[in-house]
Write an enzyme that holds these catalytic residues in place. Structure first.
Site, mmCIF file in Angstrom:
data_model
loop_
_atom_site.group_PDB
_atom_site.id
_atom_site.type_symbol
_atom_site.label_atom_id
_atom_site.label_comp_id
_atom_site.label_asym_id
_atom_site.label_seq_id
_atom_site.Cartn_x
_atom_site.Cartn_y
_atom_site.Cartn_z
ATOM 1 N N SER A 140 0.840 -1.198 0.000
ATOM 2 C CA SER A 140 0.000 0.000 0.000
ATOM 3 C C SER A 140 0.879 1.255 0.000
ATOM 4 O O SER A 140 1.622 1.486 -0.939
ATOM 5 C CB SER A 140 -0.962 -0.042 1.185
ATOM 6 O OG SER A 140 -1.990 0.905 1.048
ATOM 7 N N ASP A 268 -10.332 -3.343 -5.231
ATOM 8 C CA ASP A 268 -9.750 -2.735 -4.034
ATOM 9 C C ASP A 268 -10.591 -1.520 -3.634
ATOM 10 O O ASP A 268 -10.733 -0.577 -4.414
ATOM 11 C CB ASP A 268 -8.310 -2.308 -4.351
ATOM 12 C CG ASP A 268 -7.545 -1.817 -3.131
ATOM 13 O OD1 ASP A 268 -8.165 -1.258 -2.213
ATOM 14 O OD2 ASP A 268 -6.310 -1.991 -3.111
ATOM 15 N N HIS A 296 -8.171 -5.057 -0.672
ATOM 16 C CA HIS A 296 -6.972 -4.294 -0.340
ATOM 17 C C HIS A 296 -6.066 -5.139 0.546
ATOM 18 O O HIS A 296 -6.365 -5.382 1.716
ATOM 19 C CB HIS A 296 -7.333 -2.993 0.370
ATOM 20 C CG HIS A 296 -6.152 -2.083 0.569
ATOM 21 N ND1 HIS A 296 -5.586 -1.365 -0.459
ATOM 22 C CD2 HIS A 296 -5.395 -1.808 1.675
ATOM 23 C CE1 HIS A 296 -4.553 -0.671 -0.016
ATOM 24 N NE2 HIS A 296 -4.411 -0.936 1.281
#
Length: 371
Positions: A140, A268, A296
């Site tokens: 991320s 996501d 995610h």
């Protein structure tokens, strides 16, 4: 990639939340860590956790940069450390400042485009053992910062690492920032992040009185407002818009000259599919994996007779084997099991994960289709 989510976890939110809270992260004994504290050039400190497991002397090192408010205790860090142990890789998780359980000393904290910090950490790891090949993966926020570093460094990145990968990274920070500030995301994920970010910021204000407007920060209800008051001004950006524009990795994907993988699920909830890079956005060294599902940093996989309780080890295996494929032949000999190569392994992502340096034709096909 042909990842398929379990039938009982429909949608990106379910795949995200369940993977974070309930999935099995490791095969047996949980990874344990040995912590090192490094003094930074500006008089602050960074904590680096190294996994305690057996590996050959000089075995390649897998470096994981965590996501927003993550750490070595995050589910993905445990799963990647488990993968590293299974393949004989050393593993290290550097913590961005303030994320190791102790507030850092300097006024600065960390941000999505923190490529100078990435550069300092990777070069220190490389200098400590110059004969140990380095592989790096960012999750991320950490993945965006890692690819930003690779783009900024160009050809010189290859002097430090063999390959890099970004998992579920918001490569267009503005698109991701606005998405997490709306609807269900705002109610659940934004509130979750702010519940730790705001107290840390207030501790930072105690260290450095006058650093920002306390009452305005307490009134922040989304990441846009938080970044405008805290992240952007503390790290040299004019405001949130300037920060999101200048810190995003997507504009520098064409400049990457080291093998790089960008994995993003199309469902996501944090990263809108329309914002993801396509072939025209990326350089020849960049491979794009964009499966339909996964959430995610989720990518849960069923196991057992009824598909429960499931695990999250398939994604680290697919990404990790893609990275391993870019190691020199002599480094592969240090891995376990002896003689194992990515081409001999299958995964829940379908087919053979990754590609070897001799499979450039397949890599080009991946980039052209955007999957």
């Amino acid at each position: 990639m042909r990842y398929q989510a379990p039938w009982w976890l429909p949608g990106g939110n379910a795949q995200t939340v369940w993977a974070a809270l309930y999935a099995h992260r490791h095969r047996g004994v949980a990874p344990t860590w040995r912590r090192e504290r490094w003094e930074t050039p500006d008089g602050d400190f960074v904590d680096v956790d190294r996994a305690r497991h057996a590996c050959a002397p000089g075995a390649p090192l897998l470096v994981l940069f965590h996501g927003l408010e993550g750490s070595s205790a995050s589910q993905y860090a445990i799963a990647f450390a488990d993968f590293a142990a299974s393949r004989g890789l050393a593993c290290a998780v550097p913590h961005f400042r303030g994320c190791s359980g102790e507030i850092n000393l300097a006024p600065r904290a960390y941000h999505s485009g923190d490529h100078q910090e990435i550069d300092w950490i990777l070069n220190r790891l490389a200098a400590a053992d110059p004969f140990r090949p380095l592989l790096a993966v960012g999750i991320s926020l950490g993945g965006n910062a890692l690819l930003r570093w690779a783009g900024e460094m160009g050809h010189s990145a290859g002097k430090t690492v063999r390959a890099v990968a970004a998992v579920c990274s918001p490569l267009d920070l503005a698109a991701g920032g606005h998405a997490i500030g709306r609807g269900f995301n705002r109610v659940v994920y934004t509130r979750m992040f702010l519940s730790t970010m705001v107290p840390k910021a207030l501790k930072k204000l105690e260290q450095h009185p006058g650093l920002f407007d306390r009452e305005a920060l307490l009134a922040a209800r989304d990441l846009y407002a938080f970044d405008n008051l805290f992240t952007a001004p503390l790290h040299g950006f004019r405001d949130t818009e300037d920060y999101w524009a200048r810190a995003s990795a997507k504009p520098v994907l064409r400049d990457i000259r080291v093998p790089a993988l960008a994995l993003n699920a199309l469902n996501d909830p944090f990263v809108p599919a329309a914002s993801l890079p396509v072939c025209a956005d990326a350089g020849d060294q960049v491979t794009l994996w964009q499966p339909a599902a996964g959430g995610h940093v989720g990518f849960p996989v069923s196991d057992g007779a009824w598909g429960l309780p499931g695990h999250v080890r398939a994604m680290p295996e697919a990404v990790g084997d893609w990275l391993i494929a870019h190691l020199p032949p002599d480094a592969l000999s240090a891995l376990t099991p002896p003689g194992a190569t990515p081409a001999a392994r299958q995964s829940q992502f379908g087919g053979v994960p990754g590609h070897s340096p001799s499979a450039d034709t397949d890599a080009a096909a991946e980039r052209k289709t955007g999957v």
